[in-house]
Design a protein around this motif. Sequence first.
Motif, PDB file in Angstrom:
ATOM      1  N   PHE A  28      16.980  19.640 -42.684  1.00 28.40           N
ATOM      2  CA  PHE A  28      17.638  18.901 -41.627  1.00 28.40           C
ATOM      3  C   PHE A  28      17.395  19.562 -40.277  1.00 28.40           C
ATOM      4  O   PHE A  28      17.113  20.755 -40.188  1.00 28.40           O
ATOM      5  CB  PHE A  28      19.148  18.829 -41.886  1.00 28.40           C
ATOM      6  CG  PHE A  28      19.503  18.230 -43.215  1.00 28.40           C
ATOM      7  CD1 PHE A  28      19.483  16.863 -43.409  1.00 28.40           C
ATOM      8  CD2 PHE A  28      19.841  19.038 -44.289  1.00 28.40           C
ATOM      9  CE1 PHE A  28      19.809  16.308 -44.629  1.00 28.40           C
ATOM     10  CE2 PHE A  28      20.170  18.491 -45.511  1.00 28.40           C
ATOM     11  CZ  PHE A  28      20.151  17.117 -45.690  1.00 28.40           C
ATOM     12  N   GLU A  29      17.527  18.746 -39.235  1.00 28.73           N
ATOM     13  CA  GLU A  29      17.372  19.249 -37.878  1.00 28.73           C
ATOM     14  C   GLU A  29      18.492  20.230 -37.543  1.00 28.73           C
ATOM     15  O   GLU A  29      19.630  20.082 -38.026  1.00 28.73           O
ATOM     16  CB  GLU A  29      17.388  18.070 -36.903  1.00 28.73           C
ATOM     17  CG  GLU A  29      17.121  18.450 -35.463  1.00 28.73           C
ATOM     18  CD  GLU A  29      17.128  17.230 -34.556  1.00 28.73           C
ATOM     19  OE1 GLU A  29      17.005  17.402 -33.333  1.00 28.73           O
ATOM     20  OE2 GLU A  29      17.256  16.111 -35.084  1.00 28.73           O
ATOM     21  N   GLN A  30      18.173  21.226 -36.735  1.00 34.35           N
ATOM     22  CA  GLN A  30      19.159  22.225 -36.346  1.00 34.35           C
ATOM     23  C   GLN A  30      20.310  21.544 -35.603  1.00 34.35           C
ATOM     24  O   GLN A  30      20.112  20.765 -34.666  1.00 34.35           O
ATOM     25  CB  GLN A  30      18.524  23.278 -35.437  1.00 34.35           C
ATOM     26  CG  GLN A  30      19.461  24.398 -35.027  1.00 34.35           C
ATOM     27  CD  GLN A  30      19.870  25.270 -36.202  1.00 34.35           C
ATOM     28  OE1 GLN A  30      19.086  25.465 -37.135  1.00 34.35           O
ATOM     29  NE2 GLN A  30      21.094  25.779 -36.163  1.00 34.35           N
ATOM     30  N   ALA A  31      21.556  21.812 -36.023  1.00 34.62           N
ATOM     31  CA  ALA A  31      22.729  21.192 -35.408  1.00 34.62           C
ATOM     32  C   ALA A  31      23.107  21.925 -34.139  1.00 34.62           C
ATOM     33  O   ALA A  31      22.906  23.136 -34.007  1.00 34.62           O
ATOM     34  CB  ALA A  31      23.894  21.200 -36.388  1.00 34.62           C
ATOM     35  N   HIS A  32      23.667  21.171 -33.187  1.00 31.76           N
ATOM     36  CA  HIS A  32      24.167  21.748 -31.946  1.00 31.76           C
ATOM     37  C   HIS A  32      25.623  22.160 -32.131  1.00 31.76           C
ATOM     38  O   HIS A  32      26.395  21.480 -32.820  1.00 31.76           O
ATOM     39  CB  HIS A  32      24.051  20.740 -30.802  1.00 31.76           C
ATOM     40  CG  HIS A  32      22.665  20.207 -30.595  1.00 31.76           C
ATOM     41  ND1 HIS A  32      21.629  21.000 -30.162  1.00 31.76           N
ATOM     42  CD2 HIS A  32      22.144  18.970 -30.767  1.00 31.76           C
ATOM     43  CE1 HIS A  32      20.522  20.273 -30.067  1.00 31.76           C
ATOM     44  NE2 HIS A  32      20.816  19.037 -30.435  1.00 31.76           N
ATOM     45  N   GLN A  33      26.002  23.249 -31.535  1.00 25.43           N
ATOM     46  CA  GLN A  33      27.373  23.718 -31.623  1.00 25.43           C
ATOM     47  C   GLN A  33      28.301  22.722 -30.926  1.00 25.43           C
ATOM     48  O   GLN A  33      28.043  22.280 -29.807  1.00 25.43           O
ATOM     49  CB  GLN A  33      27.503  25.100 -30.964  1.00 25.43           C
ATOM     50  CG  GLN A  33      28.878  25.730 -31.087  1.00 25.43           C
ATOM     51  CD  GLN A  33      29.201  26.141 -32.518  1.00 25.43           C
ATOM     52  OE1 GLN A  33      28.289  26.461 -33.293  1.00 25.43           O
ATOM     53  NE2 GLN A  33      30.465  26.104 -32.880  1.00 25.43           N
ATOM     54  N   PHE A 158      28.081  18.571 -38.432  1.00 26.10           N
ATOM     55  CA  PHE A 158      28.169  17.531 -37.414  1.00 26.10           C
ATOM     56  C   PHE A 158      27.463  17.998 -36.148  1.00 26.10           C
ATOM     57  O   PHE A 158      27.666  19.122 -35.695  1.00 26.10           O
ATOM     58  CB  PHE A 158      29.632  17.201 -37.099  1.00 26.10           C
ATOM     59  CG  PHE A 158      30.403  16.646 -38.259  1.00 26.10           C
ATOM     60  CD1 PHE A 158      30.585  15.284 -38.403  1.00 26.10           C
ATOM     61  CD2 PHE A 158      30.945  17.498 -39.218  1.00 26.10           C
ATOM     62  CE1 PHE A 158      31.295  14.775 -39.471  1.00 26.10           C
ATOM     63  CE2 PHE A 158      31.657  17.002 -40.290  1.00 26.10           C
ATOM     64  CZ  PHE A 158      31.835  15.635 -40.424  1.00 26.10           C
ATOM     65  N   SER A 159      26.649  17.110 -35.577  1.00 25.66           N
ATOM     66  CA  SER A 159      25.923  17.433 -34.350  1.00 25.66           C
ATOM     67  C   SER A 159      26.146  16.304 -33.351  1.00 25.66           C
ATOM     68  O   SER A 159      25.821  15.134 -33.625  1.00 25.66           O
ATOM     69  CB  SER A 159      24.428  17.596 -34.633  1.00 25.66           C
ATOM     70  OG  SER A 159      23.723  17.912 -33.453  1.00 25.66           O
ATOM     71  N   TYR A 160      26.723  16.633 -32.186  1.00 28.57           N
ATOM     72  CA  TYR A 160      27.032  15.619 -31.174  1.00 28.57           C
ATOM     73  C   TYR A 160      25.749  15.046 -30.569  1.00 28.57           C
ATOM     74  O   TYR A 160      24.791  15.768 -30.285  1.00 28.57           O
ATOM     75  CB  TYR A 160      27.892  16.230 -30.073  1.00 28.57           C
ATOM     76  CG  TYR A 160      28.174  15.290 -28.920  1.00 28.57           C
ATOM     77  CD1 TYR A 160      29.080  14.240 -29.060  1.00 28.57           C
ATOM     78  CD2 TYR A 160      27.522  15.457 -27.699  1.00 28.57           C
ATOM     79  CE1 TYR A 160      29.345  13.386 -27.998  1.00 28.57           C
ATOM     80  CE2 TYR A 160      27.779  14.600 -26.639  1.00 28.57           C
ATOM     81  CZ  TYR A 160      28.684  13.566 -26.796  1.00 28.57           C
ATOM     82  OH  TYR A 160      28.936  12.709 -25.746  1.00 28.57           O
ATOM     83  N   VAL A 161      25.739  13.719 -30.351  1.00 28.09           N
ATOM     84  CA  VAL A 161      24.580  13.028 -29.783  1.00 28.09           C
ATOM     85  C   VAL A 161      24.876  12.508 -28.379  1.00 28.09           C
ATOM     86  O   VAL A 161      24.216  12.859 -27.408  1.00 28.09           O
ATOM     87  CB  VAL A 161      24.119  11.873 -30.700  1.00 28.09           C
ATOM     88  CG1 VAL A 161      22.929  11.149 -30.086  1.00 28.09           C
ATOM     89  CG2 VAL A 161      23.780  12.388 -32.093  1.00 28.09           C
ATOM     90  N   ARG A 162      25.889  11.626 -28.254  1.00 32.64           N
ATOM     91  CA  ARG A 162      26.196  11.001 -26.963  1.00 32.64           C
ATOM     92  C   ARG A 162      27.475  10.175 -27.103  1.00 32.64           C
ATOM     93  O   ARG A 162      28.033  10.047 -28.185  1.00 32.64           O
ATOM     94  CB  ARG A 162      25.060  10.086 -26.505  1.00 32.64           C
ATOM     95  CG  ARG A 162      24.809   8.917 -27.434  1.00 32.64           C
ATOM     96  CD  ARG A 162      23.748   7.961 -26.894  1.00 32.64           C
ATOM     97  NE  ARG A 162      23.515   6.853 -27.812  1.00 32.64           N
ATOM     98  CZ  ARG A 162      22.610   6.859 -28.781  1.00 32.64           C
ATOM     99  NH1 ARG A 162      21.832   7.946 -28.943  1.00 32.64           N
ATOM    100  NH2 ARG A 162      22.451   5.821 -29.570  1.00 32.64           N
ATOM    101  N   ARG A 163      27.893   9.599 -25.997  1.00 34.77           N
ATOM    102  CA  ARG A 163      28.956   8.596 -26.011  1.00 34.77           C
ATOM    103  C   ARG A 163      28.324   7.204 -25.903  1.00 34.77           C
ATOM    104  O   ARG A 163      27.300   7.035 -25.256  1.00 34.77           O
ATOM    105  CB  ARG A 163      29.930   8.816 -24.860  1.00 34.77           C
ATOM    106  CG  ARG A 163      30.697  10.127 -24.939  1.00 34.77           C
ATOM    107  CD  ARG A 163      31.729  10.225 -23.845  1.00 34.77           C
ATOM    108  NE  ARG A 163      32.381  11.533 -23.831  1.00 34.77           N
ATOM    109  CZ  ARG A 163      33.393  11.848 -23.031  1.00 34.77           C
ATOM    110  NH1 ARG A 163      33.859  10.954 -22.167  1.00 34.77           N
ATOM    111  NH2 ARG A 163      33.932  13.057 -23.076  1.00 34.77           N
TER     112      ARG A 163
END
Length: 631
Positions: A28-33, A158-163
């Motif tokens: 999986f892609e590295q998740a953002h904090q 969980f990795s945040y993308v956008r609103r």
Amino acid sequence: MMFRKIALTLLTATLGTSGAYAKKAPKFEQAHQLTSEQAALVQKSIGQEKILIKAIQQRTPLVETYIQDTRPDVKLYQIPVGDQYTLSRVDFGKGFFDKTYETKDSANKKGWFKGSLASITGITKALGLDKHFTYNPTGFMQMMFLDPTGFDQQHYVFSYVRREFLGSVRTWVFDVHPKVAGMGRFYGRIWIEDQDGNVVRFNGTYTGPKSEDDSRYYFHFDSWRMNVQPGIWLPVAIYVEESTRDGEKQVGLKAQTHFWGYSLKLPTRDSESVSMKVDDAEDKSEDSTDVSPLQASREWVLQAENNVIDRLEQAGLVAPLTPNGFETTVLDQIVTNLVVPNNIALSLPVHCRIMLTDTVEVTTVGNTILISKGLIDTMPRNEATIASVISMELAHIALGHHIDTRYAFNDRLMFPDESSFRRINMNHNDHDNQEAAAKAQQYLDASMYKDQLSTAGLYWSQLASRGGVLKALNTPKLGDSLLKTDGTPWMATIAHSAPKLNWDDLAQIPALPLGSWLKTDPWDDHVHQLNAKLYAPLNPRDKMPLEVTPVYFRLQRYDEAQSQAANAAAAKPNPGAAAPANPPAAGDPPAQPTGQPTGGTQPPAGTDQPVPSQAEGPQPQQTGGTPNPQQ
């Protein structure tokens, strides 16, 4: 059908001078904090998922899945080559917590819905829909859940993308993948609304036993939820799409699953014993006249009709009437437009109701015309096409082809008794259909639609053209098919009057995709006409007649949706004249004629006298609810 992905070869890198070893590539892609605010919303969504599961366990919704197998096409991109259909009523309270899940083409032996399999097969078997079904229907229902047993931060990253706004609902978008490999873990993207933390949409697939994307077991899907009551978000629809190569051929499928009837309770025999109190009732029994044998026979037919309609509505198969709804303002007015110019004598008013299934079918129950949602949805937006269908059912009523009067005995309709439900016979025989088709042609030739019949014939031609591959769509579950057993349309004269189907003629709209007209309230089963912009096709691929398409909702919160619905009803333009706030059901005493046109109301009934002339009673008129798709 088995879908397989081509395995990717992982190259090994030689490190150091003494030896080499394979470095395992990340799945999986590295998740953002996550920020504290993002983490708090994720934690809130985890709690809301548990609340949603408990809410669903208290419900017994209907679940309908329609699948179209597809293949590529040079002109149309892809075309359907086969289809399958299943309809279920599921008691989720019986459990869905088994973690194991069989492959999608295996038998229903295990699964998250193991405890509910008896309920899943209830309506499906009763309607004869379980024959030759090769897909696992529980696999499609599983897609209403992210992970009912392990959706938390211990099992997922969980990795945040956008609103993003989905309609008027503001959401925060996250990419999600499991921390530990396992069967049936969700892998994809979720949308969390920002007020209470409900997951309102999720898009992706489930992991196989070894890899993150193993389509031997799971399809890719897009699952939507709706705010159906204050504070309650529930699954409403799922779109599935998959394609791959099978040898030299590229194969695929598209499917929609819909949920409705969340407020329904499991029917029991006790529900048949209903007491009713009528306030301020006035006893006029002394003024009553005697009942003639003819009127007694008609009342007996009416009793059978009411029993069947009530049972189907309680079972979630027929939509309740909506005041000033599509049935009264559009369909009933089209009935009037056929009745008046033909001077059709009716013992009781004729009304239309909507069956909630996607199958293309229609039938009559006494003086009620039942038209499936799938039939309405796929007809082009012109009244002549709808009239061509209604005219045949009106002919059945005028010719006396009524429902079997054995259903006047209510014990024959005790749902969910499968054997009783299966014996409901609402279809007409071939002789009656042939007779009704001929009479219907006469009605149309004398109506305001007589100059539009070639346009109406396009739908019948398109239905026949694709009827050979879309057999499940054209196989009636409760009523009549529009096609004969040999695949030709019953209204053959209209079909023959239509111009040749031409994909390159963008002004020619023979039929629409499923879901083009109506939407069903998943909570109370009422149907409403879509409030959507109409777009003319830009190329032949945009036509998609009778096809499954992706689903997309402009989400609203419950209070906002209720307020907009009330404002829309108050500001709704009058299609001629207003239908009564509470339109009379078939068999109710007719209202006194006013001499003014009234949308959705037939001429006065109750006697054997001819229908009044157009100058004396309701007049044919355009309903105002069927705009031209080229506008």
